[in-house]
Enzyme design. Structure first.
Site, PDB file in Angstrom:
ATOM      1  N   LYS A  30       0.840  -1.213   0.000  1.00  0.00           N
ATOM      2  CA  LYS A  30       0.000   0.000   0.000  1.00  0.00           C
ATOM      3  C   LYS A  30       0.870   1.256   0.000  1.00  0.00           C
ATOM      4  O   LYS A  30       0.641   2.186  -0.771  1.00  0.00           O
ATOM      5  CB  LYS A  30      -0.922   0.015   1.238  1.00  0.00           C
ATOM      6  CG  LYS A  30      -1.871  -1.159   1.322  1.00  0.00           C
ATOM      7  CD  LYS A  30      -2.805  -1.052   2.505  1.00  0.00           C
ATOM      8  CE  LYS A  30      -2.131  -1.155   3.853  1.00  0.00           C
ATOM      9  NZ  LYS A  30      -1.494  -2.455   4.143  1.00  0.00           N
ATOM     10  N   ARG A 105     -10.287   1.147   7.753  1.00  0.00           N
ATOM     11  CA  ARG A 105      -9.971  -0.246   8.071  1.00  0.00           C
ATOM     12  C   ARG A 105     -11.105  -0.972   8.766  1.00  0.00           C
ATOM     13  O   ARG A 105     -10.992  -2.156   9.064  1.00  0.00           O
ATOM     14  CB  ARG A 105      -8.771  -0.300   9.028  1.00  0.00           C
ATOM     15  CG  ARG A 105      -7.495  -0.443   8.278  1.00  0.00           C
ATOM     16  CD  ARG A 105      -6.348  -0.512   9.232  1.00  0.00           C
ATOM     17  NE  ARG A 105      -5.288   0.267   8.673  1.00  0.00           N
ATOM     18  CZ  ARG A 105      -4.075  -0.186   8.441  1.00  0.00           C
ATOM     19  NH1 ARG A 105      -3.744  -1.393   8.786  1.00  0.00           N
ATOM     20  NH2 ARG A 105      -3.181   0.589   7.897  1.00  0.00           N
ATOM     21  N   ARG A 150      11.588  -6.094   5.346  1.00  0.00           N
ATOM     22  CA  ARG A 150      11.359  -4.640   5.205  1.00  0.00           C
ATOM     23  C   ARG A 150      12.267  -3.839   6.144  1.00  0.00           C
ATOM     24  O   ARG A 150      12.483  -4.207   7.287  1.00  0.00           O
ATOM     25  CB  ARG A 150       9.905  -4.313   5.529  1.00  0.00           C
ATOM     26  CG  ARG A 150       9.659  -2.801   5.523  1.00  0.00           C
ATOM     27  CD  ARG A 150       8.216  -2.442   5.421  1.00  0.00           C
ATOM     28  NE  ARG A 150       7.424  -2.850   6.562  1.00  0.00           N
ATOM     29  CZ  ARG A 150       6.105  -2.649   6.652  1.00  0.00           C
ATOM     30  NH1 ARG A 150       5.471  -2.045   5.669  1.00  0.00           N
ATOM     31  NH2 ARG A 150       5.445  -3.045   7.713  1.00  0.00           N
ATOM     32  N   ARG A 183      10.526  -2.201  11.781  1.00  0.00           N
ATOM     33  CA  ARG A 183       9.330  -1.781  12.519  1.00  0.00           C
ATOM     34  C   ARG A 183       9.005  -2.782  13.612  1.00  0.00           C
ATOM     35  O   ARG A 183       9.068  -3.990  13.389  1.00  0.00           O
ATOM     36  CB  ARG A 183       8.143  -1.671  11.554  1.00  0.00           C
ATOM     37  CG  ARG A 183       7.817  -0.227  11.225  1.00  0.00           C
ATOM     38  CD  ARG A 183       6.802  -0.094  10.168  1.00  0.00           C
ATOM     39  NE  ARG A 183       5.531  -0.735  10.471  1.00  0.00           N
ATOM     40  CZ  ARG A 183       4.463  -0.658   9.677  1.00  0.00           C
ATOM     41  NH1 ARG A 183       4.540   0.032   8.549  1.00  0.00           N
ATOM     42  NH2 ARG A 183       3.345  -1.258   9.992  1.00  0.00           N
ATOM     43  N   ARG A 194      -1.875  -9.048  12.935  1.00  0.00           N
ATOM     44  CA  ARG A 194      -2.363  -7.974  12.053  1.00  0.00           C
ATOM     45  C   ARG A 194      -3.139  -8.570  10.883  1.00  0.00           C
ATOM     46  O   ARG A 194      -4.152  -8.029  10.455  1.00  0.00           O
ATOM     47  CB  ARG A 194      -1.184  -7.133  11.548  1.00  0.00           C
ATOM     48  CG  ARG A 194      -0.621  -6.186  12.608  1.00  0.00           C
ATOM     49  CD  ARG A 194       0.797  -5.755  12.314  1.00  0.00           C
ATOM     50  NE  ARG A 194       0.948  -4.996  11.095  1.00  0.00           N
ATOM     51  CZ  ARG A 194       2.107  -4.866  10.435  1.00  0.00           C
ATOM     52  NH1 ARG A 194       3.198  -5.451  10.882  1.00  0.00           N
ATOM     53  NH2 ARG A 194       2.168  -4.153   9.340  1.00  0.00           N
TER      54      ARG A 194
HETATM   55  P1  AP5 Z   1       4.784  -1.673   1.937  1.00  0.00           P
HETATM   56  O1  AP5 Z   1       4.546  -0.817   0.752  1.00  0.00           O
HETATM   57  O2  AP5 Z   1       5.478  -1.074   3.115  1.00  0.00           O
HETATM   58  O3  AP5 Z   1       3.428  -2.419   2.373  1.00  0.00           O
HETATM   59  P2  AP5 Z   1       2.157  -1.867   3.175  1.00  0.00           P
HETATM   60  O4  AP5 Z   1       0.966  -2.521   2.589  1.00  0.00           O
HETATM   61  O5  AP5 Z   1       2.183  -0.380   3.221  1.00  0.00           O
HETATM   62  O6  AP5 Z   1       2.458  -2.531   4.581  1.00  0.00           O
HETATM   63  P3  AP5 Z   1       2.234  -2.001   6.088  1.00  0.00           P
HETATM   64  O7  AP5 Z   1       2.839  -3.067   6.959  1.00  0.00           O
HETATM   65  O8  AP5 Z   1       2.755  -0.616   6.268  1.00  0.00           O
HETATM   66  O9  AP5 Z   1       0.708  -2.034   6.209  1.00  0.00           O
HETATM   67  P4  AP5 Z   1      -0.120  -2.017   7.510  1.00  0.00           P
HETATM   68  O10 AP5 Z   1      -1.454  -1.696   7.006  1.00  0.00           O
HETATM   69  O11 AP5 Z   1      -0.025  -3.252   8.317  1.00  0.00           O
HETATM   70  O12 AP5 Z   1       0.624  -0.935   8.416  1.00  0.00           O
HETATM   71  P5  AP5 Z   1       0.355   0.612   8.662  1.00  0.00           P
HETATM   72  O13 AP5 Z   1       1.645   1.295   8.808  1.00  0.00           O
HETATM   73  O14 AP5 Z   1      -0.615   1.135   7.694  1.00  0.00           O
HETATM   74  O15 AP5 Z   1       5.603  -2.964   1.442  1.00  0.00           O
HETATM   75  C1  AP5 Z   1       6.028  -3.959   2.370  1.00  0.00           C
HETATM   76  C2  AP5 Z   1       7.398  -4.533   1.920  1.00  0.00           C
HETATM   77  O16 AP5 Z   1       7.210  -5.216   0.680  1.00  0.00           O
HETATM   78  C3  AP5 Z   1       8.460  -3.458   1.669  1.00  0.00           C
HETATM   79  O17 AP5 Z   1       9.702  -3.942   2.086  1.00  0.00           O
HETATM   80  C4  AP5 Z   1       8.436  -3.250   0.138  1.00  0.00           C
HETATM   81  O18 AP5 Z   1       9.691  -2.833  -0.362  1.00  0.00           O
HETATM   82  C5  AP5 Z   1       8.025  -4.635  -0.350  1.00  0.00           C
HETATM   83  N1  AP5 Z   1       7.179  -4.600  -1.560  1.00  0.00           N
HETATM   84  C6  AP5 Z   1       6.160  -3.734  -1.830  1.00  0.00           C
HETATM   85  N2  AP5 Z   1       5.590  -4.019  -3.028  1.00  0.00           N
HETATM   86  C7  AP5 Z   1       6.264  -5.103  -3.509  1.00  0.00           C
HETATM   87  C8  AP5 Z   1       6.146  -5.880  -4.718  1.00  0.00           C
HETATM   88  N3  AP5 Z   1       5.220  -5.619  -5.648  1.00  0.00           N
HETATM   89  N4  AP5 Z   1       7.000  -6.922  -4.895  1.00  0.00           N
HETATM   90  C9  AP5 Z   1       7.944  -7.224  -3.952  1.00  0.00           C
HETATM   91  N5  AP5 Z   1       8.120  -6.518  -2.790  1.00  0.00           N
HETATM   92  C10 AP5 Z   1       7.280  -5.471  -2.573  1.00  0.00           C
HETATM   93  O19 AP5 Z   1      -0.393   0.543  10.088  1.00  0.00           O
HETATM   94  C11 AP5 Z   1       0.352   0.192  11.240  1.00  0.00           C
HETATM   95  C12 AP5 Z   1      -0.551   0.162  12.460  1.00  0.00           C
HETATM   96  O20 AP5 Z   1      -1.176   1.450  12.632  1.00  0.00           O
HETATM   97  C13 AP5 Z   1      -1.745  -0.817  12.399  1.00  0.00           C
HETATM   98  O21 AP5 Z   1      -1.362  -2.129  12.766  1.00  0.00           O
HETATM   99  C14 AP5 Z   1      -2.691  -0.163  13.411  1.00  0.00           C
HETATM  100  O22 AP5 Z   1      -2.245  -0.400  14.727  1.00  0.00           O
HETATM  101  C15 AP5 Z   1      -2.496   1.319  13.118  1.00  0.00           C
HETATM  102  N6  AP5 Z   1      -3.437   1.798  12.083  1.00  0.00           N
HETATM  103  C16 AP5 Z   1      -3.104   2.272  10.856  1.00  0.00           C
HETATM  104  N7  AP5 Z   1      -4.208   2.654  10.170  1.00  0.00           N
HETATM  105  C17 AP5 Z   1      -5.248   2.407  10.996  1.00  0.00           C
HETATM  106  C18 AP5 Z   1      -6.661   2.568  10.863  1.00  0.00           C
HETATM  107  N8  AP5 Z   1      -7.215   3.075   9.735  1.00  0.00           N
HETATM  108  N9  AP5 Z   1      -7.442   2.193  11.904  1.00  0.00           N
HETATM  109  C19 AP5 Z   1      -6.920   1.705  13.049  1.00  0.00           C
HETATM  110  N10 AP5 Z   1      -5.591   1.521  13.241  1.00  0.00           N
HETATM  111  C20 AP5 Z   1      -4.768   1.874  12.223  1.00  0.00           C
END
Ligand code: AP5
Length: 257
Positions: A30, A105, A150, A183, A194
């Site tokens: 994402k 979410r 990552r 992270r 998660r």
């Molecule tokens: P990356 O692009 O970082 O993936 P991502 O989907 O953004 O992963 P996240 O772990 O950040 O998502 P998340 O939703 O769990 O965490 P968030 O920070 O939003 O890619 C991942 C890896 O893969 C990287 O190393 C990249 O290089 C690689 N990659 C990418 N694309 C690729 C491809 N095509 N091929 C190969 N490799 C690839 O949320 C964290 C926490 O915040 C949550 O757990 C929760 O506690 C809180 N939170 C956030 N939003 C909310 C909400 N709306 N409501 C409640 N709590 C929330």
């Protein structure tokens, strides 16, 4: 509590704000895709996870609460998420819309977001925002590999992967030379939790957007560049907007990925 409001664009600019909602399990890509789309569309990438992590660093009650919730891989309460997002969206760079990475979410967040109305009071009904929800589909086995490799820049949050997208200098960010970190919620047991929460709380949102014909399903297992190109092509036809020529899309991808 603040309500999310996308402000009106300049008075002489009739273009409706564009809202791109990027959905998918942890590690689906994402953040990677949102960052590229932001460059192409000229609207900001708002990572709700990054915003919450920055509030979590504060030495106050909210910071303490966020650190506890996020380290365990739990979801932050809806009202707090909406509050944080509303503050960010009220900034001037969101006048023409935004890319919302990881929001909404829960069905509760969808409801709060839509009840709050994305329209600015300055907008006429004819300039309602254009919305596309992108769902990046990725298998669980892929996710575990992506998140274990990552690395994140401790200063600018740029994202790398030890094998598929390494930094030029080991352990250092390409953009500012800061140290790369892991992270806290990328530990395997937390990732599995998660994922479970994603399946329970977030998957039901997809049918909401599908019913509105706003859902774009994308195979997130492809190489980054192919996913980006597929999204850009689909968004152009869904929103009836023009985004740079294929040559410019390619050079933007090269700059961002
Ligand atoms: P990356 O692009 O970082 O993936 P991502 O989907 O953004 O992963 P996240 O772990 O950040 O998502 P998340 O939703 O769990 O965490 P968030 O920070 O939003 O890619 C991942 C890896 O893969 C990287 O190393 C990249 O290089 C690689 N990659 C990418 N694309 C690729 C491809 N095509 N091929 C190969 N490799 C690839 O949320 C964290 C926490 O915040 C949550 O757990 C929760 O506690 C809180 N939170 C956030 N939003 C909310 C909400 N709306 N409501 C409640 N709590 C929330």
């Amino acid at each position: 509590m603040h309500r999310p409001v996308f402000r009106s664009v300049e008075m002489d600019d009739q273009r409706a704000p564009i809202v791109i909602v990027v959905l998918g399990p942890p590690g689906a890509g994402k953040g990677t895709q949102s960052s590229m789309l932001a460059s192409l569309l000229g609207i900001p990438h708002i990572s709700v996870g990054s915003l919450l992590r920055s509030y979590a660093r504060d030495e106050n009650e909210v910071g303490l609460c966020l650190r506890g919730v996020m380290a365990l891989g739990n979801l932050v309460p809806d009202t707090l998420v909406l509050d944080v997002l509303a503050t960010r969206i009220s900034e001037p760079d969101c006048a023409r819309g935004a890319i919302l990475d990881g929001f909404p979410r829960t069905l509760g967040q969808v409801e709060l977001f839509e009840r709050g109305s994305l329209k600015s009071p300055c907008h006429s009904d004819s300039s309602t925002e254009k919305l596309v929800a992108i769902h990046l589909r990725v298998q669980n086995s892929t996710i575990v590999g992506r998140l274990s490799g990552r690395r994140i820049c401790s200063r600018c949050s740029a994202t790398y992967h030890l094998e598929t997208h390494p930094p030029r200098v080991k352990g250092e960010c390409d953009f500012d030379g800061s140290a790369l970190t892991i992270r806290e919620d990328d530990r395997k047991t937390t990732v599995l939790k998660r994922l479970r929460l994603y399946e329970q709380q977030t998957l039901p949102i997809l049918s909401h957007y599908a019913e509105r014909a706003s859902l774009l399903e994308v195979d997130g297992e492809q190489p980054r560049e192919n996913i980006a190109q597929e999204i850009v092509t689909a968004i152009q036809s869904m929103l009836r907007i023009f985004i740079p020529s294929p040559k410019n899309v390619q050079s933007t991808l090269e700059d961002n990925l």
